[in-house]
Motif scaffolding. Sequence first.
Motif, PDB file in Angstrom:
ATOM      1  N   ALA A   1      -1.010  -5.808   1.178  1.00 52.22           N
ATOM      2  CA  ALA A   1      -2.071  -5.206   1.846  1.00 52.22           C
ATOM      3  C   ALA A   1      -3.405  -4.905   0.610  1.00 52.22           C
ATOM      4  O   ALA A   1      -4.321  -4.720   0.824  1.00 52.22           O
ATOM      5  CB  ALA A   1      -1.889  -3.809   2.086  1.00 52.22           C
TER       6      ALA A   1
ATOM      7  N   SER B   1      -0.082   4.183   1.219  1.00 52.05           N
ATOM      8  CA  SER B   1      -0.320   5.037   2.043  1.00 52.05           C
ATOM      9  C   SER B   1       0.113   4.520   3.283  1.00 52.05           C
ATOM     10  O   SER B   1       0.837   5.175   4.015  1.00 52.05           O
ATOM     11  CB  SER B   1      -1.764   5.413   2.056  1.00 52.05           C
ATOM     12  OG  SER B   1      -2.322   6.005   1.028  1.00 52.05           O
ATOM     13  N   CYS B   2      -0.198   3.414   3.722  1.00 53.41           N
ATOM     14  CA  CYS B   2       0.266   2.673   4.987  1.00 53.41           C
ATOM     15  C   CYS B   2       1.623   2.055   4.998  1.00 53.41           C
ATOM     16  O   CYS B   2       2.054   1.805   5.957  1.00 53.41           O
ATOM     17  CB  CYS B   2      -1.043   1.877   5.792  1.00 53.41           C
ATOM     18  SG  CYS B   2      -1.434   0.366   4.722  1.00 53.41           S
TER      19      CYS B   2
ATOM     20  N   CYS C   1       0.793  -1.165  -0.061  1.00 54.39           N
ATOM     21  CA  CYS C   1      -0.080  -0.124  -0.016  1.00 54.39           C
ATOM     22  C   CYS C   1       0.798   1.277  -0.139  1.00 54.39           C
ATOM     23  O   CYS C   1       1.582   1.448   0.727  1.00 54.39           O
ATOM     24  CB  CYS C   1      -0.875   0.078   1.325  1.00 54.39           C
ATOM     25  SG  CYS C   1      -1.888   1.398   1.382  1.00 54.39           S
TER      26      CYS C   1
ATOM     27  N   LYS D   1       2.377  -0.991   4.113  1.00 54.26           N
ATOM     28  CA  LYS D   1       2.102  -2.450   4.633  1.00 54.26           C
ATOM     29  C   LYS D   1       2.316  -3.320   3.276  1.00 54.26           C
ATOM     30  O   LYS D   1       1.599  -3.009   2.438  1.00 54.26           O
ATOM     31  CB  LYS D   1       1.238  -2.690   5.306  1.00 54.26           C
ATOM     32  CG  LYS D   1       1.142  -2.205   6.764  1.00 54.26           C
ATOM     33  CD  LYS D   1      -0.091  -2.497   7.558  1.00 54.26           C
ATOM     34  CE  LYS D   1      -0.041  -1.718   8.905  1.00 54.26           C
ATOM     35  NZ  LYS D   1      -1.190  -2.062   9.864  1.00 54.26           N
TER      36      LYS D   1
ATOM     37  N   CYS E   1      -7.046  -0.931  -0.252  1.00 50.31           N
ATOM     38  CA  CYS E   1      -6.145  -1.445   0.915  1.00 50.31           C
ATOM     39  C   CYS E   1      -6.949  -2.184   2.024  1.00 50.31           C
ATOM     40  O   CYS E   1      -7.676  -1.792   2.546  1.00 50.31           O
ATOM     41  CB  CYS E   1      -5.163  -0.439   1.467  1.00 50.31           C
ATOM     42  SG  CYS E   1      -4.295  -1.003   2.856  1.00 50.31           S
ATOM     43  N   LYS E   2      -6.717  -3.333   2.388  1.00 56.01           N
ATOM     44  CA  LYS E   2      -7.095  -3.901   3.495  1.00 56.01           C
ATOM     45  C   LYS E   2      -7.270  -3.506   5.020  1.00 56.01           C
ATOM     46  O   LYS E   2      -7.581  -3.956   5.625  1.00 56.01           O
ATOM     47  CB  LYS E   2      -7.135  -5.576   3.477  1.00 56.01           C
ATOM     48  CG  LYS E   2      -5.702  -6.188   3.429  1.00 56.01           C
ATOM     49  CD  LYS E   2      -5.902  -7.556   3.387  1.00 56.01           C
ATOM     50  CE  LYS E   2      -4.499  -8.222   3.403  1.00 56.01           C
ATOM     51  NZ  LYS E   2      -4.250  -9.640   3.134  1.00 56.01           N
ATOM     52  N   TYR E   3      -5.855  -2.761   4.900  1.00 58.72           N
ATOM     53  CA  TYR E   3      -5.552  -2.223   6.401  1.00 58.72           C
ATOM     54  C   TYR E   3      -6.307  -0.670   6.428  1.00 58.72           C
ATOM     55  O   TYR E   3      -6.843  -0.278   7.527  1.00 58.72           O
ATOM     56  CB  TYR E   3      -4.220  -2.225   6.565  1.00 58.72           C
ATOM     57  CG  TYR E   3      -3.688  -3.540   6.625  1.00 58.72           C
ATOM     58  CD1 TYR E   3      -4.033  -4.507   7.728  1.00 58.72           C
ATOM     59  CD2 TYR E   3      -2.809  -3.932   5.507  1.00 58.72           C
ATOM     60  CE1 TYR E   3      -3.517  -5.739   7.532  1.00 58.72           C
ATOM     61  CE2 TYR E   3      -2.380  -5.289   5.395  1.00 58.72           C
ATOM     62  CZ  TYR E   3      -2.612  -6.299   6.476  1.00 58.72           C
ATOM     63  OH  TYR E   3      -2.189  -7.518   6.483  1.00 58.72           O
ATOM     64  N   CYS E   4      -5.948   0.277   5.323  1.00 58.20           N
ATOM     65  CA  CYS E   4      -6.147   1.507   5.629  1.00 58.20           C
ATOM     66  C   CYS E   4      -7.421   1.916   4.684  1.00 58.20           C
ATOM     67  O   CYS E   4      -8.097   2.850   4.915  1.00 58.20           O
ATOM     68  CB  CYS E   4      -5.115   2.420   5.494  1.00 58.20           C
ATOM     69  SG  CYS E   4      -4.634   2.418   3.783  1.00 58.20           S
ATOM     70  N   GLY E   5      -7.652   1.067   3.744  1.00 61.50           N
ATOM     71  CA  GLY E   5      -9.001   1.385   3.158  1.00 61.50           C
ATOM     72  C   GLY E   5      -8.845   2.498   1.728  1.00 61.50           C
ATOM     73  O   GLY E   5      -9.767   2.881   0.964  1.00 61.50           O
ATOM     74  N   THR E   6      -7.483   2.589   1.660  1.00 59.20           N
ATOM     75  CA  THR E   6      -7.157   3.574   0.501  1.00 59.20           C
ATOM     76  C   THR E   6      -7.653   2.724  -0.768  1.00 59.20           C
ATOM     77  O   THR E   6      -7.213   1.635  -0.985  1.00 59.20           O
ATOM     78  CB  THR E   6      -5.730   4.071   0.412  1.00 59.20           C
ATOM     79  OG1 THR E   6      -5.541   4.571   1.848  1.00 59.20           O
ATOM     80  CG2 THR E   6      -5.434   5.005  -0.598  1.00 59.20           C
TER      81      THR E   6
END
Length: 152
Positions: free
Chosen positions: A84, A78-79, A76, A81, A134-139
């Motif tokens: 993701a 953004s985050c 990702c 990771k 992204c499955k962590y931050c949703g971007t």
Amino acid sequence: MKKVLMWIAAVILALIAFALVGEAKRKISSANFWGSDSEYYASDMAMGRGFLIAGLIFFGIVFLIVFFGIMWPTRCKSCKKFFAITKNGVEFLGSEEVSVKVQHEVKNLHGDVTGTVDQYVPGTRRNYRQNYVCKYCGTGYYQDYSNSRANV
């Protein structure tokens, strides 16, 4: 399919690297067995170092394949990771009329292929947008691609 081939290549190269490092260990221990004043010591140590360097180079190649070929595309932005990004669907953006390059085989009287000729024919280009999230931050992200096909 691309990721599977990259994993297979990484595993094969890792096995080669393990074999080279194992051979290096065997050569170096053989050189130590004969002693430093033996005629075999210098050649076994040199071969052992060569196998060790080759093994480390193969480990480096495996690392690069796994990191840039498998892990980096799933990171990702953004985050930061890894693993993701997941696919979230495909959108059809539209189609347009284009000329598509088609390759024709040139055959002789016996039916043997003697060459090829390129020709542009009418076709259709379909444009798509692949959505990712992204499955962590949703971007959300997207990637546009197209598929051209001859109408003939």
